[in-house]
Enzyme design. Structure first.
Site, PDB file in Angstrom:
ATOM      1  N   GLU A  36       0.837  -1.266  -0.015  1.00 22.16           N
ATOM      2  CA  GLU A  36       0.161  -0.271  -0.008  1.00 22.16           C
ATOM      3  C   GLU A  36       0.828   1.222  -0.047  1.00 22.16           C
ATOM      4  OE1 GLU A  36      -1.360   1.789   3.565  1.00 22.16           O
ATOM      5  OE2 GLU A  36      -1.360  -0.022   4.805  1.00 22.16           O
ATOM      6  N   SER A 151     -13.426   1.433   9.902  1.00 25.95           N
ATOM      7  CA  SER A 151     -12.640   1.471   8.851  1.00 25.95           C
ATOM      8  C   SER A 151     -13.341   0.680   7.437  1.00 25.95           C
ATOM      9  CB  SER A 151     -11.184   0.948   8.873  1.00 25.95           C
ATOM     10  OG  SER A 151     -10.818   1.010   7.780  1.00 25.95           O
ATOM     11  N   ALA A 152     -13.192   1.230   6.400  1.00 25.50           N
ATOM     12  CA  ALA A 152     -13.817   0.419   5.214  1.00 25.50           C
ATOM     13  C   ALA A 152     -12.987  -0.973   5.041  1.00 25.50           C
ATOM     14  CB  ALA A 152     -14.018   1.315   3.980  1.00 25.50           C
ATOM     15  N   LYS A 170      -4.262  -1.922  14.483  1.00 22.28           N
ATOM     16  CA  LYS A 170      -3.547  -0.843  15.271  1.00 22.28           C
ATOM     17  C   LYS A 170      -4.276  -0.595  16.805  1.00 22.28           C
ATOM     18  CE  LYS A 170      -3.818   1.353  11.816  1.00 22.28           C
ATOM     19  NZ  LYS A 170      -3.955   2.190  10.487  1.00 22.28           N
TER      20      LYS A 170
HETATM   21  N1  PSU Z   1      -1.052   1.262   9.114  1.00 21.17           N
HETATM   22  C1  PSU Z   1       0.011   2.123   9.473  1.00 21.17           C
HETATM   23  N2  PSU Z   1      -0.035   3.186   8.906  1.00 21.17           N
HETATM   24  C2  PSU Z   1      -0.960   3.772   8.088  1.00 21.17           C
HETATM   25  C3  PSU Z   1      -2.124   2.623   8.027  1.00 21.17           C
HETATM   26  C4  PSU Z   1      -2.229   1.679   8.490  1.00 21.17           C
HETATM   27  O1  PSU Z   1       0.902   1.655  10.195  1.00 21.17           O
HETATM   28  O2  PSU Z   1      -1.082   4.808   7.546  1.00 21.17           O
HETATM   29  C5  PSU Z   1      -3.293   3.202   7.201  1.00 21.17           C
HETATM   30  C6  PSU Z   1      -3.638   2.194   6.091  1.00 21.17           C
HETATM   31  O3  PSU Z   1      -3.725   2.562   4.878  1.00 21.17           O
HETATM   32  C7  PSU Z   1      -5.167   1.584   6.641  1.00 21.17           C
HETATM   33  C8  PSU Z   1      -5.639   2.940   6.999  1.00 21.17           C
HETATM   34  O4  PSU Z   1      -5.891   1.139   5.458  1.00 21.17           O
HETATM   35  O5  PSU Z   1      -4.449   3.482   7.769  1.00 21.17           O
HETATM   36  C9  PSU Z   1      -6.910   3.012   7.541  1.00 21.17           C
HETATM   37  O6  PSU Z   1      -7.492   4.220   7.736  1.00 21.17           O
HETATM   38  P1  PSU Z   1      -8.888   4.590   8.267  1.00 21.17           P
HETATM   39  O7  PSU Z   1      -8.845   4.085   9.509  1.00 21.17           O
HETATM   40  O8  PSU Z   1      -9.438   5.747   7.814  1.00 21.17           O
HETATM   41  O9  PSU Z   1     -10.084   3.647   7.546  1.00 21.17           O
HETATM   42 MN    MN Z   2     -12.646   5.853   9.609  1.00 15.41          MN
END
Ligand code: PSU
Ligand code: MN
Length: 314
Positions: A36, A151-152, A170
């Site tokens: 990613e 998260s999606a 996380k």
């Molecule tokens: N893990 C990390 N750093 C990040 C992310 C994950 O160590 O930046 C990112 C990933 O791309 C994950 C996203 O899909 O954060 C999730 O964001 P959200 O909670 O807005 O869906």
């Molecule tokens: Mn979100």
């Protein structure tokens, strides 16, 4: 069998641009690992972000697979980035953080964007890549009962047949709710060599691994069986950070509490929440969280490469 999910046009989706090495590997049925780019634009500071992205690609290559970092530029999904694109992403501001909801908009409007776990899964599937390595997936945020912030990434795991190798969700999230939701969505969650699921910066979330497997071949067998049963969607492999790089769970819990309080005080919401919390954790751990983040994603890249090689063998 993993090839059945591939589009008929070999590495030729009209909206994808493939790096030459990636196209050749896909056409030859070789092991490819998707990576990613949100971790580059929103997850780590420059220059550690670009250095890590390159190190992760080298880790995949060292295991004998081909890396394909994914991002959106000039109306196309790029599967495998040039050095210049990687450098640009590492320093540019205002790059869109793309998930399922906004991927098509960025492509249609010609806007640059980095792909989250959800969007990277979509692109990997379009490209015919079955395995994807990241750091940590998104999940159910704490107090989601008030904010509805989920998260999606979770929904994508339910829908899209790509196996994601991560170090758990996380620890800024509500981990029990995140794994409950994955179970509800029918996503197999595999603890790799662990009885308890890992929690990103630390090795033990105290949540039992729904499935424990100890070798990439066992994971490949499970994935093939799942396909033979006609079960749709992705799978999640949770790989604990190496012991020498972990930050102990009680330390993390204290700092996450602080980071969440800061986010609330600052009025951060929606897509900004995850990047804000990761940035606060970096400050609060005085950089230690970054070293751990780098170690765990490299560890995941190596495991993903070994899994991709197992899957490419038949
Ligand atoms: N893990 C990390 N750093 C990040 C992310 C994950 O160590 O930046 C990112 C990933 O791309 C994950 C996203 O899909 O954060 C999730 O964001 P959200 O909670 O807005 O869906
Ligand atoms: Mn979100």
């Amino acid at each position: 069998m993993t090839r059945t999910s591939r589009p008929v046009t070999l590495s030729g989706h009209p909206l994808c641009t493939f790096a030459p090495g990636v196209a050749a590997a896909l056409d030859a049925g070789k092991a490819v690992v998707a990576l990613e780019s949100t971790i580059i634009t929103h997850g780590m500071p420059y220059p550690a972000n670009v250095e890590t992205a390159r190190a992760v690609e080298a880790d995949v290559r060292a295991e004998g697979a081909v890396p394909a970092t994914i991002a959106v530029f000039e109306g196309r999904i790029h599967v495998g980035l040039t050095d210049a694109q990687m450098d640009w992403l590492g320093q540019a501001s205002g790059v869109l953080k793309l998930s399922r909801a906004d991927l098509a908009h960025a492509v249609a409007a010609g806007l640059p964007g980095s792909t989250t776990v959800a969007a990277t899964m979509i692109a990997a599937h379009l490209a015919g890549i079955a395995v994807f390595a990241t750091g940590g997936i998104g999940g159910v945020h704490r107090h989601a009962e008030n904010t509805f912030d989920i998260s999606a990434d979770l929904q994508e795991l339910a829908m899209t047949p790509v196996t994601v190798v991560c170090a758990g969700a996380k620890a800024i999230l509500d981990l029990p709710k995140t794994f409950e939701m994955l179970e509800t969505l029918g996503v197999p969650v595999i603890g790799y060599g662990c009885d308890h699921l890992p929690a990103f910066w630390s090795r033990d979330s105290a949540i039992a691994s729904p499935i424990r497997l100890d070798h990439p071949r066992q994971i490949a067998d499970m994935l093939r069986t799942r396909q033979a049963l006609g079960l749709k969607g992705g799978a999640l492999v949770c790989n604990p950070v190496p012991a020498e790089n972990e930050i102990a769970a009680p330390d993390i819990a204290r700092l996450v509490g602080q980071a969440l309080a800061d986010a609330e005080a600052a009025g951060v919401s929606a897509k900004a929440v995850t990047p804000y919390l990761l940035g606060r954790m970096l400050d609060l751990t005085e950089g230690r969280s970054l070293a751990t983040n780098i170690a765990l994603i490299r560890n995941n890249a190596r495991l993903a490469a070994r899994l991709a090689l197992e899957l490419a063998q038949r």
